[in-house]
Design an enzyme around this catalytic site. Structure first.
Site, PDB file in Angstrom:
ATOM      1  N   ASN A 157      40.377  41.918  39.060  1.00 21.82           N
ATOM      2  CA  ASN A 157      39.426  40.876  38.858  1.00 21.82           C
ATOM      3  C   ASN A 157      39.688  39.486  39.225  1.00 21.82           C
ATOM      4  O   ASN A 157      40.172  38.992  38.094  1.00 21.82           O
ATOM      5  CB  ASN A 157      38.537  41.306  37.728  1.00 21.82           C
ATOM      6  N   GLU A 158      39.888  39.264  40.270  1.00 24.89           N
ATOM      7  CA  GLU A 158      40.193  37.828  40.605  1.00 24.89           C
ATOM      8  C   GLU A 158      39.497  36.602  40.118  1.00 24.89           C
ATOM      9  O   GLU A 158      37.991  36.981  39.619  1.00 24.89           O
ATOM     10  CB  GLU A 158      40.364  37.647  42.186  1.00 24.89           C
ATOM     11  N   PRO A 159      39.838  35.487  39.895  1.00 20.58           N
ATOM     12  CA  PRO A 159      38.945  34.516  39.581  1.00 20.58           C
ATOM     13  C   PRO A 159      37.677  34.225  40.291  1.00 20.58           C
ATOM     14  O   PRO A 159      37.436  34.532  41.504  1.00 20.58           O
ATOM     15  CB  PRO A 159      39.695  33.060  39.755  1.00 20.58           C
ATOM     16  N   SER A 161      35.181  36.674  39.246  1.00 18.73           N
ATOM     17  CA  SER A 161      34.588  37.988  39.093  1.00 18.73           C
ATOM     18  C   SER A 161      33.616  37.701  38.061  1.00 18.73           C
ATOM     19  O   SER A 161      34.157  37.101  36.870  1.00 18.73           O
ATOM     20  CB  SER A 161      35.939  38.826  38.641  1.00 18.73           C
ATOM     21  N   THR A 176      47.918  36.104  44.285  1.00 19.41           N
ATOM     22  CA  THR A 176      48.174  37.356  43.783  1.00 19.41           C
ATOM     23  C   THR A 176      49.027  38.092  44.956  1.00 19.41           C
ATOM     24  O   THR A 176      50.133  38.993  44.676  1.00 19.41           O
ATOM     25  CB  THR A 176      46.969  38.218  43.524  1.00 19.41           C
TER      26      THR A 176
END
Ligand code: GLP
Length: 279
Positions: A157-159, A161, A176
């Protein structure tokens, strides 16, 4: 109340070394599995990959081999998987889990669930829906283990999300892909996509333990624990859960106010070193 906690919105348990932190988490998992066995119940674990949980899995294997801890009543759901990826590829999280844990314990292979990086693109939505359904049918996750990315991601869950996000396909941040490039021949080989449990999937777990080791994680640990919760730092959304603990080593705790500026917490021993630090 210990004032040193007043900057921290999530309980943080600090250990001298990753090995000690991992042993603590392994013990919690083992006690939980055994308690469930006594009640003849299943125990549903949410599991993570990456370098962080490796020492945890080593300790769980030791508990299985030396202390006869059985995993027969355990059901697992992994957080995430690259997409697309061959399940047998060296970098696949399916392979990681087999190599680092499942091949060495007595878990029933039918009880293992990992998002499938081989599923056809048009079937991904349904695959994600089924993943959520399987978690629900298993009774929900009792204990979710997490690592944390340098940018605050949990699972993948990347920034950005959202707190209501569920299992889905996500585009990986460039940061990432760079951070994980060491697992691949070069950065161009790192998949651009991944399948991940969502933030809401994670928050529905009954208990959550996030682990972090090393000074590289210190800034993001401080953000997640001390700043207001924000989708820009997905791990900070864990502040909205009522049974979450961070287990970190001293290096990962080094940016917390209680360590960096302890005079602000009102809990400071004014040693010459401290006086020098302030002035
Ligand atoms: C990976 C995984 C996460 C993991 C994080 C940290 O990309 N998707 O689940 O927690 O990044 O990795 P590491 O433990 O290697 O620092």
């Amino acid at each position: 109340m210990d004032l040193s906690d007043s900057f921290e919105k999530i309980p943080v348990n600090v250990f001298s070394t990753p090995k000690q932190g991992s042993a603590f988490v392994a013990r919690q998992i083992a006690d939980f599995i055994i308690a469930k066995q006594k009640k003849k119940e299943k125990c549903v674990l949410g599991l993570a990959t990456g370098s962080t949980p490796k020492s945890l899995y080593t300790e769980l294997i030791r508990l299985h081999k030396e202390e006869k801890l059985s995993f027969k009543n355990v059901i697992t759901f992994n957080l995430d998987e690259y997409y697309p990826i061959d399940n047998k590829a060296l970098q696949s999280y399916n392979r990681f889990m087999q190599t680092n844990l499942f091949n060495h314990i007595d878990i029933n292979p039918k009880n293992i669930h990992i998002p499938n990086g081989e599923v056809a693109k048009e079937d991904i939505k349904e695959h994600c829906r089924q993943y959520e359904k399987m978690i629900k049918n298993a009774g929900g996750i009792d204990l979710q283990i997490l690592g944390i990315g340098n940018n605050g991601h949990i699972g993948f869950n990347e920034p950005g999300s959202g707190i209501y996000s569920k299992t889905r396909l996500i585009t990986l941040d460039n940061s990432t892909r760079i951070a994980n490039a060491y697992e691949f021949a070069n950065i161009s080989q790192v998949p651009r996509l991944a399948i991940t449990m969502g933030i809401s999937t994670i928050l529905q777990s009954k208990k959550i333990i996030l682990m972090a080791w090393g000074s590289a994680k210190a800034p993001v640990i401080k953000k997640a624990v001390e700043e207001d919760d924000s989708e820009q730092v997905p791990a900070s959304l864990l502040q909205n859960h009522d049974d979450v603990t961070f287990v970190v080593d001293e290096a990962a705790a080094s940016e917390l106010t209680r360590n960096k500026s302890p005079w602000l917490t009102g809990d400071c021993d004014w040693t010459p070193k401290m006086i020098k630090k302030l002035w």
